[in-house]
Design a protein around this motif. Structure first.
Motif, PDB file in Angstrom:
ATOM      1  N   GLU A  25       0.806  -1.225   0.000  1.00 10.73           N
ATOM      2  CA  GLU A  25       0.000   0.000   0.000  1.00 10.73           C
ATOM      3  C   GLU A  25       0.841   1.277   0.000  1.00 10.73           C
ATOM      4  O   GLU A  25       0.282   2.372  -0.027  1.00 10.73           O
ATOM      5  CB  GLU A  25      -0.944   0.005   1.205  1.00 10.73           C
ATOM      6  CG  GLU A  25      -0.274   0.281   2.534  1.00 10.73           C
ATOM      7  CD  GLU A  25       0.612  -0.846   3.087  1.00 10.73           C
ATOM      8  OE1 GLU A  25       1.360  -0.580   4.041  1.00 10.73           O
ATOM      9  OE2 GLU A  25       0.579  -1.974   2.585  1.00 10.73           O
ATOM     10  N   SER A  27       2.785   4.510  -1.019  1.00  6.07           N
ATOM     11  CA  SER A  27       2.708   5.412  -2.171  1.00  6.07           C
ATOM     12  C   SER A  27       4.079   5.437  -2.847  1.00  6.07           C
ATOM     13  O   SER A  27       5.087   5.023  -2.263  1.00  6.07           O
ATOM     14  CB  SER A  27       2.338   6.825  -1.716  1.00  6.07           C
ATOM     15  OG  SER A  27       3.413   7.414  -0.999  1.00  6.07           O
ATOM     16  N   GLN A  28       4.107   5.939  -4.065  1.00  9.26           N
ATOM     17  CA  GLN A  28       5.392   6.055  -4.764  1.00  9.26           C
ATOM     18  C   GLN A  28       6.338   6.985  -4.006  1.00  9.26           C
ATOM     19  O   GLN A  28       7.535   6.721  -3.925  1.00  9.26           O
ATOM     20  CB  GLN A  28       5.168   6.554  -6.190  1.00  9.26           C
ATOM     21  CG  GLN A  28       4.527   5.514  -7.075  1.00  9.26           C
ATOM     22  CD  GLN A  28       4.431   5.956  -8.519  1.00  9.26           C
ATOM     23  OE1 GLN A  28       5.123   6.865  -8.970  1.00  9.26           O
ATOM     24  NE2 GLN A  28       3.560   5.294  -9.272  1.00  9.26           N
ATOM     25  N   ARG A  29       5.796   8.023  -3.432  1.00  9.59           N
ATOM     26  CA  ARG A  29       6.620   8.970  -2.671  1.00  9.59           C
ATOM     27  C   ARG A  29       7.231   8.281  -1.437  1.00  9.59           C
ATOM     28  O   ARG A  29       8.406   8.455  -1.135  1.00  9.59           O
ATOM     29  CB  ARG A  29       5.791  10.180  -2.267  1.00  9.59           C
ATOM     30  CG  ARG A  29       6.617  11.213  -1.500  1.00  9.59           C
ATOM     31  CD  ARG A  29       5.949  12.552  -1.462  1.00  9.59           C
ATOM     32  NE  ARG A  29       6.043  13.103  -2.819  1.00  9.59           N
ATOM     33  CZ  ARG A  29       5.130  13.860  -3.385  1.00  9.59           C
ATOM     34  NH1 ARG A  29       4.058  14.197  -2.731  1.00  9.59           N
ATOM     35  NH2 ARG A  29       5.281  14.315  -4.608  1.00  9.59           N
ATOM     36  N   GLU A  30       6.418   7.497  -0.719  1.00  4.39           N
ATOM     37  CA  GLU A  30       6.916   6.784   0.466  1.00  4.39           C
ATOM     38  C   GLU A  30       7.959   5.739   0.073  1.00  4.39           C
ATOM     39  O   GLU A  30       8.976   5.577   0.752  1.00  4.39           O
ATOM     40  CB  GLU A  30       5.756   6.099   1.199  1.00  4.39           C
ATOM     41  CG  GLU A  30       4.796   7.070   1.848  1.00  4.39           C
ATOM     42  CD  GLU A  30       3.492   6.415   2.284  1.00  4.39           C
ATOM     43  OE1 GLU A  30       2.902   6.929   3.256  1.00  4.39           O
ATOM     44  OE2 GLU A  30       3.052   5.418   1.668  1.00  4.39           O
ATOM     45  N   GLN A  62      -8.377   4.562   0.471  1.00  2.00           N
ATOM     46  CA  GLN A  62      -7.638   4.972   1.667  1.00  2.00           C
ATOM     47  C   GLN A  62      -8.564   5.667   2.652  1.00  2.00           C
ATOM     48  O   GLN A  62      -8.390   5.568   3.844  1.00  2.00           O
ATOM     49  CB  GLN A  62      -6.493   5.918   1.296  1.00  2.00           C
ATOM     50  CG  GLN A  62      -5.349   5.241   0.597  1.00  2.00           C
ATOM     51  CD  GLN A  62      -4.236   6.228   0.293  1.00  2.00           C
ATOM     52  OE1 GLN A  62      -4.485   7.373  -0.072  1.00  2.00           O
ATOM     53  NE2 GLN A  62      -3.011   5.785   0.440  1.00  2.00           N
ATOM     54  N   GLY A  68      -6.472   5.236  -3.514  1.00  2.00           N
ATOM     55  CA  GLY A  68      -5.052   4.939  -3.501  1.00  2.00           C
ATOM     56  C   GLY A  68      -4.770   3.703  -4.323  1.00  2.00           C
ATOM     57  O   GLY A  68      -5.670   3.099  -4.905  1.00  2.00           O
ATOM     58  N   TYR A  69      -3.519   3.324  -4.383  1.00  2.00           N
ATOM     59  CA  TYR A  69      -3.103   2.163  -5.149  1.00  2.00           C
ATOM     60  C   TYR A  69      -2.343   1.208  -4.248  1.00  2.00           C
ATOM     61  O   TYR A  69      -1.656   1.619  -3.314  1.00  2.00           O
ATOM     62  CB  TYR A  69      -2.187   2.567  -6.310  1.00  2.00           C
ATOM     63  CG  TYR A  69      -2.858   3.460  -7.309  1.00  2.00           C
ATOM     64  CD1 TYR A  69      -3.714   2.931  -8.270  1.00  2.00           C
ATOM     65  CD2 TYR A  69      -2.644   4.833  -7.295  1.00  2.00           C
ATOM     66  CE1 TYR A  69      -4.334   3.755  -9.201  1.00  2.00           C
ATOM     67  CE2 TYR A  69      -3.263   5.658  -8.212  1.00  2.00           C
ATOM     68  CZ  TYR A  69      -4.111   5.114  -9.161  1.00  2.00           C
ATOM     69  OH  TYR A  69      -4.724   5.922 -10.078  1.00  2.00           O
TER      70      TYR A  69
END
Length: 123
Positions: A25, A27-30, A62, A68-69
């Motif tokens: 779960e 995010s790309q940023r995380e 979310q 979310g993805y």
């Protein structure tokens, strides 16, 4: 032997697959933050993993208003990560042994031995 760039790409792929297997779960940023790379670099990597069929993208909610993805490893992605794990571990063990040998060689150099002895006298 693969080039340095190819090894770095394989290491990044391994790390991405390993993290996503445990935390799909993210995010790309995380994910980028955990890897120490740019978000655009993670986006590029994820697109390649999806194209190869190793990761699939699933939507999940979310919160009530936000979508979310989840980046889920496919069975072939799990198998590929297992193969990468073996190569990654072998390469890191070789790097460790080379580093250990270099440290031992440095310790035996006269100037290093004198510095180490001087440091002991000051303690």
């Amino acid at each position: 032997m693969p080039s340095r760039q190819a090894q770095q790409q394989e290491d990044t792929t391994f790390r991405v697959l390993r993290i996503l297997e445990q935390q799909p779960e993210l995010s790309q940023r995380e994910l980028a933050k955990q890897l120490g790379v740019s978000a655009s670099g993670v986006n590029y990597c994820l697109k390649a993993l999806v194209e190869k069929g190793w990761v699939k993208v699933q939507n999940f909610s979310q919160s009530k208003n936000k979508l979310g993805y989840a980046y889920v490893l496919t069975p072939s992605g799990v198998a590929h990560r297992a193969g990468l794990t073996g190569r990654f571990l072998k390469r890191k063990m070789q790097e460790y042994e080379a580093l250990r040998a270099e440290i031992e060689a440095l310790k035996s150099e006269p100037s290093v031995a004198q510095l180490a002895e001087g440091a002991k006298q000051h303690d």
